[in-house]
Design a protein around this motif. Structure first.
Motif, mmCIF file in Angstrom:
data_model
loop_
_atom_site.group_PDB
_atom_site.id
_atom_site.type_symbol
_atom_site.label_atom_id
_atom_site.label_comp_id
_atom_site.label_asym_id
_atom_site.label_seq_id
_atom_site.Cartn_x
_atom_site.Cartn_y
_atom_site.Cartn_z
ATOM 1 N N MET A 66 0.838 -1.201 0.000
ATOM 2 C CA MET A 66 0.000 0.000 0.000
ATOM 3 C C MET A 66 0.871 1.249 0.000
ATOM 4 S SD MET A 66 -2.760 1.320 2.864
ATOM 5 C CE MET A 66 -4.086 0.294 2.279
ATOM 6 N N ASN A 67 0.480 2.229 -0.767
ATOM 7 C CA ASN A 67 1.171 3.510 -0.775
ATOM 8 C C ASN A 67 0.782 4.274 0.483
ATOM 9 O OD1 ASN A 67 2.043 6.160 -1.168
ATOM 10 N ND2 ASN A 67 1.713 6.060 -3.394
ATOM 11 N N ARG A 68 1.719 4.486 1.371
ATOM 12 C CA ARG A 68 1.407 5.129 2.646
ATOM 13 C C ARG A 68 1.081 6.610 2.490
ATOM 14 N NH1 ARG A 68 2.404 1.852 6.878
ATOM 15 N NH2 ARG A 68 3.636 -0.016 6.498
ATOM 16 N N ASN A 69 1.296 7.177 1.316
ATOM 17 C CA ASN A 69 0.944 8.568 1.088
ATOM 18 C C ASN A 69 -0.519 8.742 0.704
ATOM 19 O OD1 ASN A 69 3.552 9.616 1.554
ATOM 20 N ND2 ASN A 69 4.191 8.952 -0.483
ATOM 21 N N ILE A 70 -1.240 7.622 0.525
ATOM 22 C CA ILE A 70 -2.650 7.680 0.176
ATOM 23 C C ILE A 70 -3.473 7.563 1.455
ATOM 24 C CG2 ILE A 70 -4.498 6.656 -1.191
ATOM 25 C CD1 ILE A 70 -2.405 5.406 -2.977
ATOM 26 N N PRO A 71 -4.176 8.622 1.872
ATOM 27 C CA PRO A 71 -4.953 8.550 3.099
ATOM 28 C C PRO A 71 -6.214 7.719 2.901
ATOM 29 C CG PRO A 71 -5.348 10.627 1.989
ATOM 30 C CD PRO A 71 -4.276 9.917 1.208
ATOM 31 N N PRO A 72 -6.753 7.173 3.961
ATOM 32 C CA PRO A 72 -8.006 6.418 3.828
ATOM 33 C C PRO A 72 -9.148 7.364 3.510
ATOM 34 C CG PRO A 72 -7.461 6.730 6.137
ATOM 35 C CD PRO A 72 -6.289 7.245 5.357
ATOM 36 N N PRO A 73 -10.123 6.938 2.694
ATOM 37 C CA PRO A 73 -11.262 7.813 2.396
ATOM 38 C C PRO A 73 -12.007 8.247 3.652
ATOM 39 C CG PRO A 73 -11.184 5.976 0.856
ATOM 40 C CD PRO A 73 -10.181 5.691 1.927
ATOM 41 N N HIS A 74 -12.170 7.336 4.626
ATOM 42 C CA HIS A 74 -12.844 7.660 5.874
ATOM 43 C C HIS A 74 -11.848 7.531 7.018
ATOM 44 C CE1 HIS A 74 -17.110 6.567 4.202
ATOM 45 N NE2 HIS A 74 -16.558 7.608 3.613
ATOM 46 N N ILE A 75 -11.606 8.618 7.699
ATOM 47 C CA ILE A 75 -10.663 8.615 8.813
ATOM 48 C C ILE A 75 -11.341 8.013 10.039
ATOM 49 C CG2 ILE A 75 -9.326 10.107 10.350
ATOM 50 C CD1 ILE A 75 -9.245 12.093 7.899
ATOM 51 N N PRO A 76 -10.716 7.042 10.703
ATOM 52 C CA PRO A 76 -11.336 6.400 11.864
ATOM 53 C C PRO A 76 -11.714 7.408 12.951
ATOM 54 C CG PRO A 76 -9.423 5.157 11.128
ATOM 55 C CD PRO A 76 -9.407 6.445 10.362
ATOM 56 N N LEU B 40 -21.901 23.467 1.985
ATOM 57 C CA LEU B 40 -20.686 23.994 2.596
ATOM 58 C C LEU B 40 -20.254 23.044 3.704
ATOM 59 C CD1 LEU B 40 -21.963 27.689 2.968
ATOM 60 C CD2 LEU B 40 -20.671 26.710 1.049
ATOM 61 N N GLY B 41 -19.347 22.147 3.392
ATOM 62 C CA GLY B 41 -18.904 21.178 4.383
ATOM 63 C C GLY B 41 -18.063 20.104 3.750
ATOM 64 N N GLY B 42 -17.874 19.027 4.481
ATOM 65 C CA GLY B 42 -17.018 17.942 4.014
ATOM 66 C C GLY B 42 -15.551 18.196 4.260
ATOM 67 N N PHE B 43 -15.243 19.270 4.990
ATOM 68 C CA PHE B 43 -13.844 19.660 5.173
ATOM 69 C C PHE B 43 -13.054 18.679 6.028
ATOM 70 C CE2 PHE B 43 -16.260 23.636 4.531
ATOM 71 C CZ PHE B 43 -15.632 24.086 3.383
ATOM 72 N N GLY B 44 -13.763 17.799 6.733
ATOM 73 C CA GLY B 44 -13.075 16.782 7.527
ATOM 74 C C GLY B 44 -12.700 15.553 6.730
ATOM 75 N N MET B 45 -13.059 15.524 5.437
ATOM 76 C CA MET B 45 -12.692 14.395 4.587
ATOM 77 C C MET B 45 -11.203 14.447 4.273
ATOM 78 S SD MET B 45 -15.948 14.657 1.995
ATOM 79 C CE MET B 45 -15.637 13.113 1.137
ATOM 80 N N ASP C 170 -5.984 17.264 7.690
ATOM 81 C CA ASP C 170 -5.323 16.320 8.599
ATOM 82 C C ASP C 170 -5.321 16.755 10.065
ATOM 83 O OD1 ASP C 170 -4.828 14.869 6.332
ATOM 84 O OD2 ASP C 170 -2.713 15.395 6.178
ATOM 85 N N PHE C 171 -6.460 17.258 10.550
ATOM 86 C CA PHE C 171 -6.560 17.595 11.966
ATOM 87 C C PHE C 171 -6.296 16.371 12.835
ATOM 88 C CE2 PHE C 171 -9.646 20.812 10.192
ATOM 89 C CZ PHE C 171 -8.873 21.921 10.489
ATOM 90 N N TYR C 172 -6.658 15.201 12.330
ATOM 91 C CA TYR C 172 -6.562 13.975 13.123
ATOM 92 C C TYR C 172 -5.120 13.629 13.501
ATOM 93 C CZ TYR C 172 -5.029 11.329 8.971
ATOM 94 O OH TYR C 172 -4.335 10.856 7.868
ATOM 95 N N LYS C 173 -4.164 14.238 12.855
ATOM 96 C CA LYS C 173 -2.764 13.969 13.161
ATOM 97 C C LYS C 173 -2.252 14.797 14.347
ATOM 98 C CE LYS C 173 -1.456 12.594 8.449
ATOM 99 N NZ LYS C 173 -0.572 12.884 7.289
ATOM 100 N N GLN C 174 -3.062 15.742 14.808
ATOM 101 C CA GLN C 174 -2.649 16.605 15.906
ATOM 102 C C GLN C 174 -2.868 15.905 17.248
ATOM 103 O OE1 GLN C 174 -4.880 20.251 15.554
ATOM 104 N NE2 GLN C 174 -4.158 20.680 13.479
ATOM 105 N N PRO C 175 -2.111 16.308 18.283
ATOM 106 C CA PRO C 175 -2.292 15.692 19.610
ATOM 107 C C PRO C 175 -3.687 15.922 20.175
ATOM 108 C CG PRO C 175 -0.212 16.876 19.496
ATOM 109 C CD PRO C 175 -0.973 17.236 18.256
ATOM 110 N N ARG C 176 -4.271 17.077 19.844
ATOM 111 C CA ARG C 176 -5.599 17.417 20.320
ATOM 112 C C ARG C 176 -6.491 17.759 19.122
ATOM 113 N NH1 ARG C 176 -6.265 18.744 25.568
ATOM 114 N NH2 ARG C 176 -7.964 20.175 25.060
ATOM 115 N N ASN D 227 -12.128 13.915 12.120
ATOM 116 C CA ASN D 227 -11.312 15.118 12.226
ATOM 117 C C ASN D 227 -11.843 16.168 13.189
ATOM 118 O OD1 ASN D 227 -8.806 15.391 10.768
ATOM 119 N ND2 ASN D 227 -9.930 15.065 8.867
ATOM 120 N N VAL D 228 -13.156 16.144 13.471
ATOM 121 C CA VAL D 228 -13.735 17.227 14.277
ATOM 122 C C VAL D 228 -15.036 16.765 14.915
ATOM 123 C CG1 VAL D 228 -14.958 18.187 12.276
ATOM 124 C CG2 VAL D 228 -14.426 19.682 14.219
#
Length: 344
Positions: free
Chosen positions: A1-11, A249-254, A260-266, A305-306
């Motif tokens: 798997m190419n690790r640079n390809i993010p999953p369509p749905h973030i857990p 107006l949305g979908g910004f968490g995709m 990539d907010f999900y990569k932050q500590p908080r 993401n949020v």
């Protein structure tokens, strides 16, 4: 798997989301959430109880719109009628929400799926969706997201290229307006010219573009936000010429946006979310007007993401300087009109 390809749905990580909680801003402002899913899959579940937990964030969510996601399909009978099972699944979830005493009209409208590539034969499917849903299906979605670069995984769907240009697809789409149905379009920024063509060919069909048209921030577009934005903006300006087209107006968490907010500590605060999505929201409102724009949660997809309450606070921060009439359109009235939801 190419690790640079993010999953369509973030857990979704509830314990991480719990690290940032906020009181609802303008808690009395009426809201229709025009884009959420309910699903039951082997690897994940988001049922009415989960939705009600999110809706209990302090915002005044009067009603919601369910969006097709290929769940609960019938496993017997004609294959083209399989999507009627999804409507049956959602009706049970509506009943469960009612039994739980929800003050929100969950799935007051639905966006169903019918394969428009069936051409004229899709009419029986459309009629079945309307009847089975007890009149709640108000629009149809066929995901059209496609890109020649395989690293651009912007959707879990895998439609053929140039779906919106296919003659059979267009024959099927022509069956929507006579039945009072709209069309939910989901394409990315490199495909917006095809949506322009479709909108021009079917001016009598109400259309709404999901997720601000997907300006890409993944694959070959990662790290090139300053280059992508003007291309997206130019395409959206052309699309705004078609009065039958509306914008969610949305979908910004995709993952496709690459925030990539999900990569932050908080998890992000509403102020942080508002800062990064403001240019996209303000561009859409400027081009289409509040009367053709509606804020959407896109839950639970964006939940990776949020948090739900934080997301609506972000939208309210962006709209803080809007007039009362504009706020009513953005948060409630545009969705009510497009999906023909009775007064709430």
């Amino acid at each position: 798997m190419n690790r640079n390809i993010p999953p369509p749905h973030i857990p979704v990580r509830p314990e991480w989301l719990a690290l940032c909680t906020e009181e609802a801003l303008e808690p009395s402002l009426p809201i229709i959430d025009p884009h959420h899913h309910l699903w039951q899959f082997p690897d994940k579940s988001y049922r009415s109880a989960d939705l009600l937990d999110d809706l209990a964030s302090g915002h005044n969510i009067r009603a919601t719109v369910f969006i097709e996601c290929e769940t609960g399909y019938r496993t017997s009978g004609p294959s083209e009628m399989a999507s009627l099972g999804e409507v049956e699944f959602v009706l049970k979830e509506i009943d469960a929400a009612h039994q739980a005493g929800s003050p929100t009209r969950v799935a007051a409208a639905m966006v169903g799926h019918a394969d428009l590539l069936l051409g004229a034969r899709v009419t029986s499917v459309l009629e079945g969706l309307i009847s089975t849903s007890e009149g709640r299906v108000k629009s149809i979605r066929n995901i059209g997201v496609w890109h020649a670069d395989p690293t651009v995984r912007a959707s879990v769907a895998t439609p053929p290229p140039h779906l919106l240009m296919d003659a059979r697809f267009r024959e099927g789409l022509g069956r929507l307006a006579p039945l009072g149905l709209g069309f939910d379009a989901w394409v990315i920024h490199t495909q917006l010219d095809e949506l322009c063509s479709l909108a021009g060919a079917f001016p009598e069909t109400r259309m709404v573009l999901n997720h601000v048209g997907g300006p890409l921030g993944i694959g070959p577009y990662r790290g090139k936000r300053d280059e992508v934005f003007p291309l997206w903006q130019t395409a959206m300006r052309e699309l705004a010429r078609y009065p039958n087209v509306h914008i969610k107006l949305g979908g910004f968490g995709m993952s496709l946006f690459g925030f990539d907010f999900y990569k932050q500590p908080r998890p992000p605060s509403s102020a942080e979310v508002a800062d990064v999505i403001r240019p996209y929201v303000e561009t859409c409102v400027e081009l289409f007007g509040a009367q053709r724009c509606m804020f959407e949660s896109n839950f639970p997809v964006d939940k990776g993401n949020v948090a739900y309450g934080v997301l609506w606070n972000a939208f309210k921060r962006i709209a803080a300087q809007a007039s009362a009439t504009e706020k009513a359109r953005l948060f409630h009235d545009t969705a009510s009109d497009f999906y023909r939801i009775a007064a709430i």
